[in-house]
Design an enzyme around this catalytic site. Structure first.
Site, PDB file in Angstrom:
ATOM      1  CE  LYS A 143      70.719 -10.573  98.272  1.00  0.00           C
ATOM      2  NZ  LYS A 143      71.684 -11.542  97.710  1.00  0.00           N
ATOM      3  CG  ASP A 153      75.341  -3.632 100.284  1.00  0.00           C
ATOM      4  OD1 ASP A 153      75.602  -3.323 101.460  1.00  0.00           O
ATOM      5  OD2 ASP A 153      76.032  -4.444  99.646  1.00  0.00           O
TER       6      ASP A 153
END
Length: 378
Positions: A143, A153
């Site tokens: 992010k 992830d």
């Protein structure tokens, strides 16, 4: 499967003989459908991987059963977050927002002839790969608020969509890009002691958890490993048989699932929140990672990447999941699911709340049941 009363504490695992894996998957889907309208799935009114992983599992149940209630539920969710021009209401600075694009590919395949919005919206998600920030080697930041960090992830959150989009719409280079992300993670995040992978890697070594020598976070967190394994199997499911990376990915998947077997809790068949620290009294058995590991193992066996020991572990894990299920007036309850979690130290992971029916865990359980169902086919 017959609905059980609200005072039923546990679902009887012996019922598995008359309620095979696909019916458990359908029961988990039905339970959340009984609780929520599509846009109420938490976090409500958000285009997000929480909903994406659960609804992707629901679509697998739909494909196997032909029950259109499931695909219509997914379509209602997607339609509520796409405007008439194919614009998506979403965050554009994180890999997490891309995962739910898997739903768009299925919606386009089924409804695209009558509604072009799904292809347009999917193309907008595809375009994010050209704008997301990267490490010096080309690894996607997880992010924007986590600069220069790759998380396990992310391989599932962005990579699976990239591979499937590329295969469906004639951009095979997207698959190569996704495979490169896996190689970067493997080169920086693999723990040679266990054969598993650390949750996160900070290229700049700026985070408090970052090892000053390696940049890795210090723990082997269950669900991040589960996302990684799920991504590997989804890659192999989508790539053509002659793809040059198939042999490499098959080997990596086989090594990964064999490493997981070492850390399975023998009495329960499940895995711990921090996978390799089952001897710690404050560690706990976690459902979403256990489900994802069962899914990866069952698929690895089906793909020929692993054999009998891994299949036995997958079966033990599946049976362990059935033993912990509960029920209430709405249907099935999947317990002991870690809520959303960033990278951190051991204390960070084991102190995270565990809740019932979090979409992380229900979606993972549905995928595990479907994978066991597929592996059991003659």
């Amino acid at each position: 499967m017959k609905k059980q009363s609200a005072d039923t504490k546990h679902v009887n695992a012996a019922a598995e003989s008359v309620c095979p894996p696909l019916k458990w998957a359908a029961a988990a889907c039905d339970s959340l459908m009984n609780r929520y309208q599509p846009l109420e799935l938490p976090p409500a009114n958000r285009w997000h991987y929480h909903q994406g992983v659960f609804l992707a599992g629901m679509l697998e149940v739909w494909k196997e059963t032909g029950d259109d209630r499931y695909v219509e539920y997914v379509r209602e969710y997607a339609d509520g977050l796409i405007d008439p021009h194919g614009n998506l209401y979403m965050r554009r600075d994180e890999l997490d927002a891309i995962q739910a694009g898997l739903l768009l590919l299925e919606m386009d395949e089924r409804y695209g002839a009558e509604d072009g919005r799904y292809r347009i919206a999917a193309a907008k998600l595809r375009g994010l790969f050209d704008t997301l920030n990267r490490t010096s080697e080309g690894g996607f930041w997880h992010k924007d608020k986590y600069p220069y960090q790759m998380w396990l992830d992310g391989l599932y959150m962005g990579g699976v969509f990239a591979v499937r989009y590329g295969m469906r719409y004639g951009e095979p280079g997207l698959a190569d890009m996704a495979v490169r992300q896996e190689r970067l993670m493997r080169s920086h995040m693999k723990d040679e002691r266990t054969g598993l992978y650390f949750h996160a890697w900070d290229e700049k070594r700026q985070m408090p958890w970052a090892d000053p020598a390696t940049g890795c976070s210090p723990e082997l967190w269950g669900r991040s490993l589960g996302w990684y394994g799920l991504a590997l199997t989804d890659f192999l499911e989508a790539l053509p048989d002659d793809h040059p990376s198939r042999e490499e990915l098959s080997r990596v998947l086989g090594e990964f699932v064999h490493a997981l077997v070492r850390f399975q809790h023998r009495e329960s068949g499940l895995w711990f929140q921090v996978v390799d620290r089952g001897d710690r009294p404050d560690n706990w058995l976690e459902t979403s990672c256990s489900s994802l590991f069962v899914c990866a193992m069952a698929r690895a066996v089906r793909f020929g990447c692993a054999g009998a020991p891994v299949w036995e572990a997958a079966q033990a894990g599946y049976e362990g999941l059935l033993r912990i299920l509960k029920a209430d007036e709405h249907g099935l309850v999947v317990p002991a699911i870690c809520i959303g979690t960033s990278a951190g130290d051991y204390g960070h992971y084991v102190s995270r709340p565990a809740v019932d029916n979090d979409l992380h865990g229900v979606g993972a359980f549905v995928l595990a049941c479907k994978a066991v169902h597929d592996a059991m086919k003659p």
